[in-house]
Design a protein around this motif. Structure first.
Motif, PDB file in Angstrom:
ATOM      1  N   UNK A 258     -26.501  35.265 -24.725  1.00  0.00           N
ATOM      2  CA  UNK A 258     -25.662  33.921 -25.945  1.00  0.00           C
ATOM      3  C   UNK A 258     -24.692  33.385 -24.940  1.00  0.00           C
ATOM      4  N   UNK A 259     -23.831  34.182 -24.463  1.00  0.00           N
ATOM      5  CA  UNK A 259     -22.555  33.815 -23.526  1.00  0.00           C
ATOM      6  C   UNK A 259     -23.276  32.946 -22.655  1.00  0.00           C
ATOM      7  N   UNK A 260     -24.266  33.248 -21.831  1.00  0.00           N
ATOM      8  CA  UNK A 260     -24.712  32.456 -20.658  1.00  0.00           C
ATOM      9  C   UNK A 260     -25.368  31.053 -21.212  1.00  0.00           C
ATOM     10  N   UNK A 261     -25.864  31.130 -22.282  1.00  0.00           N
ATOM     11  CA  UNK A 261     -26.578  29.719 -22.938  1.00  0.00           C
ATOM     12  C   UNK A 261     -25.168  29.096 -23.335  1.00  0.00           C
ATOM     13  N   UNK A 262     -23.863  29.490 -23.935  1.00  0.00           N
ATOM     14  CA  UNK A 262     -23.088  28.874 -24.290  1.00  0.00           C
ATOM     15  C   UNK A 262     -22.152  28.087 -22.999  1.00  0.00           C
TER      16      UNK A 262
END
Length: 79
Positions: free
Chosen positions: A40-44
């Protein structure tokens, strides 16, 4: 190249989410939750939401501590 990062991030989040649902051991769930959050953090970050990614990255260790406190073994007399 950014599409590749987005696809990998979504795969990490999906694998972490599915593994979190399947695994029953609460301590193993912490590992799968970490995988989910990393995706999720990489996507954000790839979408430009750096402020949200920073907040999630700061809140995840705090949530992990609370989960560990809930999972600890209780004394024999309190069961």
């Amino acid at each position: 190249m950014t599409e590749l990062f987005a696809v990998l991030a979504v795969l990490l989040a999906l694998i972490g989410g599915i593994a979190t649902v399947v695994i029953k051991n609460p301590f193993d769930k912490l590992i799968t939750l970490g995988i989910l959050v990393s995706g999720a953090v990489i996507f954000m970050v790839s979408r430009g939401y750096l402020d949200v990614a920073i907040v999630v990255s700061l809140m995840m260790p705090i949530g992990t501590l609370f989960i560990l406190l809930l999972c600890r073994k209780k004394p024999e007399g309190l069961q």
